[in-house]
Design a protein around this motif. Structure first.
Motif, PDB file in Angstrom:
ATOM      1  N   ASP A 182       0.870  -1.185   0.000  1.00 34.67           N
ATOM      2  CA  ASP A 182       0.000   0.000   0.000  1.00 34.67           C
ATOM      3  C   ASP A 182       0.905   1.232   0.000  1.00 34.67           C
ATOM      4  O   ASP A 182       2.036   1.186   0.483  1.00 34.67           O
ATOM      5  CB  ASP A 182      -0.908  -0.017   1.232  1.00 34.67           C
ATOM      6  CG  ASP A 182      -2.130   0.876   1.075  1.00 34.67           C
ATOM      7  OD1 ASP A 182      -2.410   1.315  -0.062  1.00 34.67           O
ATOM      8  OD2 ASP A 182      -2.825   1.117   2.072  1.00 34.67           O
ATOM      9  N   HIS A 183       0.409   2.323  -0.533  1.00 38.90           N
ATOM     10  CA  HIS A 183       1.163   3.588  -0.554  1.00 38.90           C
ATOM     11  C   HIS A 183       2.554   3.416  -1.177  1.00 38.90           C
ATOM     12  O   HIS A 183       3.492   4.117  -0.792  1.00 38.90           O
ATOM     13  CB  HIS A 183       1.330   4.151   0.865  1.00 38.90           C
ATOM     14  CG  HIS A 183       0.057   4.304   1.629  1.00 38.90           C
ATOM     15  ND1 HIS A 183      -0.955   5.150   1.217  1.00 38.90           N
ATOM     16  CD2 HIS A 183      -0.384   3.713   2.769  1.00 38.90           C
ATOM     17  CE1 HIS A 183      -1.952   5.072   2.083  1.00 38.90           C
ATOM     18  NE2 HIS A 183      -1.634   4.210   3.015  1.00 38.90           N
ATOM     19  N   ASP A 185       3.800   4.366  -3.821  1.00 38.73           N
ATOM     20  CA  ASP A 185       4.343   5.559  -4.470  1.00 38.73           C
ATOM     21  C   ASP A 185       5.249   6.336  -3.521  1.00 38.73           C
ATOM     22  O   ASP A 185       6.141   7.071  -3.958  1.00 38.73           O
ATOM     23  CB  ASP A 185       3.209   6.452  -4.981  1.00 38.73           C
ATOM     24  CG  ASP A 185       2.216   6.829  -3.893  1.00 38.73           C
ATOM     25  OD1 ASP A 185       1.923   5.977  -3.032  1.00 38.73           O
ATOM     26  OD2 ASP A 185       1.716   7.966  -3.905  1.00 38.73           O
ATOM     27  N   TYR A 189       8.028   2.438  -5.059  1.00 40.60           N
ATOM     28  CA  TYR A 189       7.337   1.269  -5.610  1.00 40.60           C
ATOM     29  C   TYR A 189       8.052  -0.036  -5.268  1.00 40.60           C
ATOM     30  O   TYR A 189       7.998  -1.020  -6.018  1.00 40.60           O
ATOM     31  CB  TYR A 189       7.144   1.410  -7.129  1.00 40.60           C
ATOM     32  CG  TYR A 189       6.235   2.578  -7.456  1.00 40.60           C
ATOM     33  CD1 TYR A 189       4.846   2.439  -7.414  1.00 40.60           C
ATOM     34  CD2 TYR A 189       6.764   3.835  -7.748  1.00 40.60           C
ATOM     35  CE1 TYR A 189       4.010   3.511  -7.668  1.00 40.60           C
ATOM     36  CE2 TYR A 189       5.930   4.921  -8.010  1.00 40.60           C
ATOM     37  CZ  TYR A 189       4.556   4.743  -7.962  1.00 40.60           C
ATOM     38  OH  TYR A 189       3.715   5.820  -8.207  1.00 40.60           O
ATOM     39  N   THR A 329     -10.241   0.895   1.804  1.00 44.93           N
ATOM     40  CA  THR A 329      -9.835   1.575   0.567  1.00 44.93           C
ATOM     41  C   THR A 329      -8.820   0.773  -0.238  1.00 44.93           C
ATOM     42  O   THR A 329      -8.245   1.284  -1.197  1.00 44.93           O
ATOM     43  CB  THR A 329      -9.257   2.967   0.871  1.00 44.93           C
ATOM     44  OG1 THR A 329      -8.141   2.815   1.750  1.00 44.93           O
ATOM     45  CG2 THR A 329     -10.302   3.859   1.526  1.00 44.93           C
ATOM     46  N   ASN A 330      -8.585  -0.491   0.156  1.00 47.46           N
ATOM     47  CA  ASN A 330      -7.709  -1.357  -0.633  1.00 47.46           C
ATOM     48  C   ASN A 330      -8.272  -2.772  -0.648  1.00 47.46           C
ATOM     49  O   ASN A 330      -9.158  -3.111   0.151  1.00 47.46           O
ATOM     50  CB  ASN A 330      -6.268  -1.330  -0.110  1.00 47.46           C
ATOM     51  CG  ASN A 330      -6.167  -1.712   1.357  1.00 47.46           C
ATOM     52  OD1 ASN A 330      -6.652  -2.754   1.771  1.00 47.46           O
ATOM     53  ND2 ASN A 330      -5.523  -0.865   2.160  1.00 47.46           N
ATOM     54  N   ASP A 353      -9.511   3.746  -8.396  1.00 47.16           N
ATOM     55  CA  ASP A 353      -8.736   2.507  -8.309  1.00 47.16           C
ATOM     56  C   ASP A 353      -7.271   2.812  -7.972  1.00 47.16           C
ATOM     57  O   ASP A 353      -6.687   3.765  -8.483  1.00 47.16           O
ATOM     58  CB  ASP A 353      -8.820   1.752  -9.637  1.00 47.16           C
ATOM     59  CG  ASP A 353      -8.178   0.379  -9.566  1.00 47.16           C
ATOM     60  OD1 ASP A 353      -8.903  -0.580  -9.292  1.00 47.16           O
ATOM     61  OD2 ASP A 353      -6.959   0.275  -9.780  1.00 47.16           O
ATOM     62  N   LYS A 354      -6.682   1.983  -7.086  1.00 41.55           N
ATOM     63  CA  LYS A 354      -5.297   2.181  -6.647  1.00 41.55           C
ATOM     64  C   LYS A 354      -4.388   1.068  -7.194  1.00 41.55           C
ATOM     65  O   LYS A 354      -3.456   0.630  -6.544  1.00 41.55           O
ATOM     66  CB  LYS A 354      -5.241   2.197  -5.119  1.00 41.55           C
ATOM     67  CG  LYS A 354      -6.042   3.329  -4.502  1.00 41.55           C
ATOM     68  CD  LYS A 354      -6.368   3.092  -3.040  1.00 41.55           C
ATOM     69  CE  LYS A 354      -5.192   3.269  -2.130  1.00 41.55           C
ATOM     70  NZ  LYS A 354      -5.548   3.128  -0.702  1.00 41.55           N
ATOM     71  N   ASN A 356      -5.682  -1.971  -8.154  1.00 40.25           N
ATOM     72  CA  ASN A 356      -6.202  -3.155  -7.475  1.00 40.25           C
ATOM     73  C   ASN A 356      -6.055  -4.429  -8.293  1.00 40.25           C
ATOM     74  O   ASN A 356      -6.283  -4.440  -9.502  1.00 40.25           O
ATOM     75  CB  ASN A 356      -7.687  -2.972  -7.141  1.00 40.25           C
ATOM     76  CG  ASN A 356      -7.913  -1.940  -6.053  1.00 40.25           C
ATOM     77  OD1 ASN A 356      -6.992  -1.590  -5.329  1.00 40.25           O
ATOM     78  ND2 ASN A 356      -9.136  -1.452  -5.936  1.00 40.25           N
ATOM     79  N   CYS A 421     -11.429   1.073  -2.960  1.00 44.37           N
ATOM     80  CA  CYS A 421     -10.908   2.199  -3.744  1.00 44.37           C
ATOM     81  C   CYS A 421     -10.940   3.478  -2.911  1.00 44.37           C
ATOM     82  O   CYS A 421     -11.688   3.587  -1.937  1.00 44.37           O
ATOM     83  CB  CYS A 421     -11.753   2.417  -4.998  1.00 44.37           C
ATOM     84  SG  CYS A 421     -11.818   1.012  -6.129  1.00 44.37           S
ATOM     85  N   ALA A 422     -10.144   4.445  -3.327  1.00 44.31           N
ATOM     86  CA  ALA A 422     -10.231   5.778  -2.733  1.00 44.31           C
ATOM     87  C   ALA A 422     -11.560   6.420  -3.114  1.00 44.31           C
ATOM     88  O   ALA A 422     -12.253   5.963  -4.025  1.00 44.31           O
ATOM     89  CB  ALA A 422      -9.057   6.638  -3.192  1.00 44.31           C
TER      90      ALA A 422
END
Length: 457
Positions: A182-183, A185, A189, A329-330, A353-354, A356, A421-422
């Motif tokens: 998660d996160h 970014d 990565y 959110t995930n 979408d993150k 997913n 999702c966010a």
């Protein structure tokens, strides 16, 4: 001359840090690149703390002895990078607050479940009559509270962003619940960077402290041997029984501590699902380490109410339960939500979408009776589930989504908002999304009641 502290970001943590710094005699300046809300502006003004918004004035920032930045500001942001290049320490609000408490810290992290575990731990200690504060990534800032009072214990929810700003922060009890990507970014990565962030929660502990980890989590288990623990390690498990730690089976939550077995029946828990058993293991074991008696824990567990937006039951219509899990959110959080129910589910999903991977839900989505896509772009969800779920609807209205859920469901089924999702396509944030779900339920409930009254007239 007083040491100068610069606060980057004037949200809850930044404003709290500014107030504490001012109270302790520092020369304080607050800089927010965005807009500061009126409540926090008023707090800063009353405390005679100068501030700016909509910009970062470098001449006013780079004469700092220390910078406290908001967890939401990425380390790669230019102003932070320039400060680091000038050898100005950049820390988190919790790191700063830690220097001004005499209390013992309980720090809780994990990709999912940390809010529930934080609230349940706080609840158990509070109900036992301990002097206990709540803070971190939940509620009021620790720093802001320390302006006026301290507690014997602090229960703190810690995100990886906050942990990254720790230097001397040392929890007496550190808890790591799980790790799923998660996160990324924020971590180039690379999942190994994110994992390292989570494990660094324990870096300053010593032999008088405790580390609680759910060691059956894949990423925790794979990385456990790579990290040295100076504290006493307790494992949370399902498959094996730890000699010291906690485990769960159908009879309840069992705590093995100091050669004694303490059992707490499953029906004492008000929170649902296997993941919440992990959360309960961590909270109950922590309470035991804080010397809370078994009887008080057993009395307190049934009184605990699930936190808002995390598997929160908002009501029941004709035997159909409506559950708000907007905080999911995930995909990993949704896995836990779907796994928590054996009843057929009408699943409301979607948003921003993150990246997913919905295949992770294959094992738990078999009891999904229908899917309602709630978002501006639902193609990825529809494409993946079109051959797996017989009914897929879509909408961009929460009220319509709730009505659809009711029409598609029947007695002893669940309408579950668990978005994966966010929320920023249709809502301000996940709280707004969850609140609109609750409001839509209340409107539907009222509509059905009025229809019933009119038919009886």
């Amino acid at each position: 001359m007083n040491k100068r502290i610069i606060i980057l970001g004037a949200g809850e943590s930044g404003t709290g840090a500014a107030l504490l710094a001012k109270a302790k005699g520092y020369d304080v300046f607050v800089s927010d690149f965005g807009r500061i809300n009126e409540t926090n502006k008023e707090k800063l003004t009353q405390a005679e703390i100068p501030f700016e918004e909509g910009k970062h004035t470098e001449d006013l920032i780079f004469n700092a002895d220390k910078i406290i930045k908001s967890p939401g500001i990425a380390p790669k942001v230019e102003i932070v990078q320039k400060a680091l290049a000038k050898n100005i320490p950049v820390i988190d609000e919790l790191e700063f607050a830690f220097g001004f408490t005499k209390g013992k810290i309980i720090a809780i992290t994990g990709t999912n479940g940390k809010s529930t575990t934080t609230m349940l731990t706080y609840h158990l200690l509070k109900e036992a009559g301990l002097s206990v504060g709540l803070g971190g990534n939940i509620g009021k800032s620790m720093a802001g509270q320390l302006v006026n009072l301290d507690f014997d214990w602090w229960v703190l929810e810690c995100s990886s962003f906050q942990i990254d700003g720790f230097a001397d922060f040392k929890p007496h009890i550190g808890i790591l619940l799980n790790i799923t990507p998660d996160h990324l970014d924020r971590y180039d990565y690379k999942v190994e960077n994110y994992v390292a962030s989570k494990f660094s929660l324990f870096k300053n502990q010593d032999k008088e402290d405790y580390a609680l980890l759910y060691t059956e989590d894949k990423l925790i288990n794979a990385n456990l041997s790579k990290h040295r623990f100076s504290s006493k390690l307790f494992e949370l498990k399902f498959e094996d029984i730890p000699s010291e730690g906690a485990y769960a089976n159908p009879s309840g939550i069992i705590i093995n501590l100091n050669g004694r077995k303490n059992t707490f029946a499953q029906d004492l828990l008000t929170i649902k699902g296997k993941h919440n058993q992990t959360n309960a293991m961590a909270s109950i074991l922590t309470a035991k380490l804080a010397k809370v008696k078994n009887e008080k824990i057993s009395e307190s567990l049934p009184k605990f109410k699930s936190i808002q937006h995390r598997l929160e039951s908002v009501g029941n219509i004709h035997g159909i339960e409506f559950v708000n899990d907007s905080k999911a959110t995930n995909v990993d959080a949704v896995y836990y939500a779907l796994d928590a129910f054996t009843k057929p589910i009408i699943w409301i999903v979607g948003g921003v979408d993150k990246g997913n991977d919905y295949s992770q839900l294959d094992a738990v989505s078999t009891n999904v009776k229908a899917i309602i896509c709630l978002g501006k772009d639902n193609e990825k969800i529809k494409e993946y589930f079109k051959s797996r779920c017989p009914i897929i609807e879509e909408t961009q209205s929460m009220q319509d989504a709730v009505k659809m859920g009711y029409k598609l469901s029947k007695d002893r089924e669940v309408v579950l908002l668990s978005p994966a999702c966010a929320s920023f396509d249709l809502f301000k944030n996940y709280e707004d999304r969850g609140n609109q779900f609750r409001l839509a339920f209340q409107l539907l409930e009222r509509e059905i009641e009025l229809k019933k009254i009119s038919q009886s007239c």
